[in-house]
Design a protein around this motif. Structure first.
Motif, mmCIF file in Angstrom:
data_model
loop_
_atom_site.group_PDB
_atom_site.id
_atom_site.type_symbol
_atom_site.label_atom_id
_atom_site.label_comp_id
_atom_site.label_asym_id
_atom_site.label_seq_id
_atom_site.Cartn_x
_atom_site.Cartn_y
_atom_site.Cartn_z
ATOM 1 N N TYR A 92 -7.919 54.740 -7.493
ATOM 2 C CA TYR A 92 -8.849 55.259 -6.495
ATOM 3 C C TYR A 92 -8.556 56.744 -6.289
ATOM 4 C CZ TYR A 92 -4.817 54.799 -3.378
ATOM 5 O OH TYR A 92 -3.566 54.901 -2.820
ATOM 6 N N ASP A 93 -9.497 57.429 -5.680
ATOM 7 C CA ASP A 93 -9.346 58.845 -5.372
ATOM 8 C C ASP A 93 -8.812 59.000 -3.953
ATOM 9 O OD1 ASP A 93 -10.417 59.564 -7.860
ATOM 10 O OD2 ASP A 93 -12.465 59.425 -7.081
ATOM 11 N N GLU A 94 -7.797 59.829 -3.794
ATOM 12 C CA GLU A 94 -7.226 60.046 -2.468
ATOM 13 C C GLU A 94 -8.046 61.083 -1.714
ATOM 14 O OE1 GLU A 94 -3.105 61.847 -0.909
ATOM 15 O OE2 GLU A 94 -2.906 59.910 -1.943
ATOM 16 N N THR A 95 -8.458 60.759 -0.505
ATOM 17 C CA THR A 95 -9.250 61.654 0.327
ATOM 18 C C THR A 95 -8.435 62.060 1.552
ATOM 19 O OG1 THR A 95 -10.230 59.849 1.635
ATOM 20 C CG2 THR A 95 -11.321 60.440 -0.434
ATOM 21 N N TRP A 96 -9.060 62.873 2.416
ATOM 22 C CA TRP A 96 -8.374 63.306 3.638
ATOM 23 C C TRP A 96 -8.038 62.135 4.541
ATOM 24 C CZ3 TRP A 96 -10.524 62.139 8.336
ATOM 25 C CH2 TRP A 96 -11.873 61.769 8.336
ATOM 26 N N LEU A 97 -8.823 61.050 4.440
ATOM 27 C CA LEU A 97 -8.582 59.895 5.298
ATOM 28 C C LEU A 97 -7.267 59.204 4.940
ATOM 29 C CD1 LEU A 97 -9.854 58.326 7.610
ATOM 30 C CD2 LEU A 97 -11.066 56.920 5.933
ATOM 31 N N HIS A 98 -6.843 59.288 3.670
ATOM 32 C CA HIS A 98 -5.570 58.700 3.265
ATOM 33 C C HIS A 98 -4.384 59.462 3.864
ATOM 34 C CE1 HIS A 98 -8.318 57.111 0.196
ATOM 35 N NE2 HIS A 98 -7.446 56.149 0.009
ATOM 36 N N ARG A 99 -4.599 60.740 4.198
ATOM 37 C CA ARG A 99 -3.501 61.569 4.686
ATOM 38 C C ARG A 99 -3.459 61.686 6.209
ATOM 39 N NH1 ARG A 99 -5.197 64.033 -0.136
ATOM 40 N NH2 ARG A 99 -6.707 65.378 0.913
ATOM 41 N N VAL A 100 -4.298 60.903 6.874
ATOM 42 C CA VAL A 100 -4.200 60.812 8.337
ATOM 43 C C VAL A 100 -2.921 60.059 8.693
ATOM 44 C CG1 VAL A 100 -5.296 59.877 10.412
ATOM 45 C CG2 VAL A 100 -6.697 60.925 8.628
ATOM 46 N N ASN A 101 -2.282 60.464 9.770
ATOM 47 C CA ASN A 101 -1.056 59.796 10.208
ATOM 48 C C ASN A 101 -1.313 58.296 10.387
ATOM 49 O OD1 ASN A 101 0.828 58.743 12.511
ATOM 50 N ND2 ASN A 101 1.806 60.590 11.748
ATOM 51 N N PRO A 102 -0.561 57.439 9.704
ATOM 52 C CA PRO A 102 -0.835 55.988 9.757
ATOM 53 C C PRO A 102 -0.757 55.392 11.159
ATOM 54 C CG PRO A 102 0.592 56.505 7.911
ATOM 55 C CD PRO A 102 0.499 57.744 8.731
ATOM 56 N N SER A 103 0.227 55.821 11.964
ATOM 57 C CA SER A 103 0.330 55.282 13.320
ATOM 58 C C SER A 103 -0.862 55.703 14.167
ATOM 59 C CB SER A 103 1.630 55.764 13.977
ATOM 60 O OG SER A 103 2.750 55.244 13.305
ATOM 61 N N PHE A 104 -1.292 56.950 14.012
ATOM 62 C CA PHE A 104 -2.462 57.425 14.749
ATOM 63 C C PHE A 104 -3.717 56.687 14.302
ATOM 64 C CE2 PHE A 104 -5.900 60.569 15.429
ATOM 65 C CZ PHE A 104 -5.779 60.709 16.806
ATOM 66 N N LYS A 105 -3.820 56.441 13.003
ATOM 67 C CA LYS A 105 -4.962 55.689 12.482
ATOM 68 C C LYS A 105 -4.952 54.256 12.999
ATOM 69 C CE LYS A 105 -5.405 56.300 8.134
ATOM 70 N NZ LYS A 105 -5.256 56.140 6.670
ATOM 71 N N LEU A 106 -3.775 53.650 13.079
ATOM 72 C CA LEU A 106 -3.663 52.300 13.621
ATOM 73 C C LEU A 106 -4.061 52.267 15.095
ATOM 74 C CD1 LEU A 106 -2.744 49.340 13.302
ATOM 75 C CD2 LEU A 106 -0.426 50.095 13.850
ATOM 76 N N LEU A 107 -3.643 53.280 15.858
ATOM 77 C CA LEU A 107 -4.003 53.357 17.268
ATOM 78 C C LEU A 107 -5.516 53.497 17.441
ATOM 79 C CD1 LEU A 107 -3.053 53.555 20.224
ATOM 80 C CD2 LEU A 107 -2.854 56.026 19.896
ATOM 81 N N LEU A 108 -6.150 54.335 16.615
ATOM 82 C CA LEU A 108 -7.595 54.495 16.691
ATOM 83 C C LEU A 108 -8.318 53.205 16.296
ATOM 84 C CD1 LEU A 108 -8.188 58.090 15.248
ATOM 85 C CD2 LEU A 108 -8.201 57.356 17.637
ATOM 86 N N SER A 109 -7.783 52.496 15.308
ATOM 87 C CA SER A 109 -8.393 51.232 14.894
ATOM 88 C C SER A 109 -8.325 50.197 16.013
ATOM 89 C CB SER A 109 -7.704 50.695 13.638
ATOM 90 O OG SER A 109 -7.835 51.599 12.557
ATOM 91 N N LEU A 110 -7.195 50.141 16.715
ATOM 92 C CA LEU A 110 -7.072 49.215 17.843
ATOM 93 C C LEU A 110 -8.016 49.606 18.980
ATOM 94 C CD1 LEU A 110 -3.188 48.717 17.968
ATOM 95 C CD2 LEU A 110 -4.904 47.105 17.146
ATOM 96 N N ALA A 111 -8.134 50.916 19.233
ATOM 97 C CA ALA A 111 -9.067 51.371 20.274
ATOM 98 C C ALA A 111 -10.502 51.022 19.896
ATOM 99 C CB ALA A 111 -8.916 52.878 20.476
ATOM 100 N N LEU A 112 -10.844 51.207 18.617
ATOM 101 C CA LEU A 112 -12.180 50.858 18.158
ATOM 102 C C LEU A 112 -12.436 49.357 18.286
ATOM 103 C CD1 LEU A 112 -14.824 51.786 16.814
ATOM 104 C CD2 LEU A 112 -13.707 51.482 14.598
ATOM 105 N N PHE A 113 -11.404 48.559 18.054
ATOM 106 C CA PHE A 113 -11.527 47.110 18.204
ATOM 107 C C PHE A 113 -11.926 46.737 19.634
ATOM 108 C CE2 PHE A 113 -9.478 43.167 19.589
ATOM 109 C CZ PHE A 113 -10.041 42.248 18.717
ATOM 110 N N PHE A 114 -11.286 47.355 20.620
ATOM 111 C CA PHE A 114 -11.606 47.032 22.010
ATOM 112 C C PHE A 114 -12.976 47.579 22.410
ATOM 113 C CE2 PHE A 114 -6.963 46.489 22.211
ATOM 114 C CZ PHE A 114 -6.906 45.265 22.862
ATOM 115 N N VAL A 115 -13.373 48.729 21.852
ATOM 116 C CA VAL A 115 -14.716 49.237 22.111
ATOM 117 C C VAL A 115 -15.758 48.249 21.591
ATOM 118 C CG1 VAL A 115 -16.365 51.055 21.520
ATOM 119 C CG2 VAL A 115 -14.042 51.658 22.174
ATOM 120 N N LEU A 116 -15.543 47.736 20.387
ATOM 121 C CA LEU A 116 -16.466 46.746 19.826
ATOM 122 C C LEU A 116 -16.466 45.460 20.638
ATOM 123 C CD1 LEU A 116 -15.580 47.196 16.041
ATOM 124 C CD2 LEU A 116 -17.750 47.779 17.109
#
Length: 268
Positions: free
Chosen positions: A7-31
């Motif tokens: 696969y091709d690595e994009t800017w999204l792969h280089r986002v801080n994993p913990s920060f990305k996990l936190l945003l994913s959990l926040a998005l889960f509660f928004v949904l």
């Protein structure tokens, strides 16, 4: 195998994993607390764009991954559509009763399921497990003995798959044939389970001794080969989510696709 999963690595792969996990959990509660079907549809489009454009995966592979999502959508929505309650009946045949209210509520549940699956798939495809655990240790202060234990367990999974395949080929070369019936199932389990279990116990013991020798039970601070930090790409992801969620809310309320407000109540 590596070429097949390239696969091709994009800017999204280089986002801080913990920060990305936190945003994913926040998005889960928004949904979880979003009940406007028009807003959910816009959020689905936003997540699809993020996954398609910045996951780095080929389109053919993504389309293959979307097949279970179709099953999730159908299975989660049809039970509400076919057997829900409502005042405006569209179809009534035996036990099946489709009403306007049940149709929109089923669509609402299906969209929630797909949105949560898309958020999880985006996180999984753009996050390396090693980087995630290093980030959890450095930013979230997860004890190293737990983080390295999880990483060792993940590393053992492909090893066990390889051993299973090797054992199967060895039995085939030796002419071992599976017998029919329950006795054959028991014999197959015995032939595979005992060697795999013995190898796993020996390997786990060696890993435990190695981790103890490296003082993973010590409370002192440790140094890391990989340093995971924050960057502007974290702000890009946060900005994308804030803008798309705000746009989804505004468009869903002012330019609705369906004349439906809160699906928990009577359809407008």
């Amino acid at each position: 195998m590596d070429n097949l999963l390239a696969y091709d690595e994009t800017w999204l792969h280089r986002v801080n994993p913990s920060f990305k996990l936190l945003l994913s959990l926040a998005l889960f509660f928004v949904l979880l607390f979003t009940n406007n079907i028009n807003v959910l549809l816009n959020m689905t489009i936003a997540q699809l764009l993020l996954l398609l454009c910045f996951s780095g995966q080929p389109l053919s592979r993504l389309l293959l991954m979307f097949l279970p999502f179709v099953l999730l959508f159908v299975s989660s929505s049809m039970s509400m559509m076919l057997f829900g309650k409502g005042d405006t009946t569209w179809l009534h045949w035996g036990l099946i009763r489709i009403t306007e209210e049940s149709f929109y509520r089923g669509l609402h549940i299906g969209l929630k399921t797909v949105n949560m699956a898309l958020a999880g798939l985006t996180f999984a495809l753009t996050t390396r497990p090693v980087a995630l655990f290093y980030s959890l240790m450095q930013q979230c202060k997860l004890p190293p003995k737990y983080a390295y234990s999880f990483m060792a367990a993940l590393r053992l999974l492909p090893i066990m798959v390889g051993e299973f395949q090797t054992l199967g080929m060895a039995l085939k070369v030796r002419g071992v044939k599976r017998r029919a019936g329950l006795s054959g199932v028991y014999e197959t389990l015995r032939l595979y389970a005992i060697p795999l279990l013995a190898q796993s116990i020996r390997r786990a013991q060696r890993i435990a001794v190695a981790m103890e020798a490296k003082r993973f039970s010590s409370a002192r601070n440790r140094t890391y080969y990989y340093r995971i930090g924050f960057s502007q790409r974290d702000a890009y992801l946060l900005l994308y989510l804030v803008v798309t969620l705000s746009a989804a809310l505004y468009v869903g309320q002012h330019f609705p696709y369906f004349h439906v407000g809160d699906v928990r109540y009577k359809v407008i």
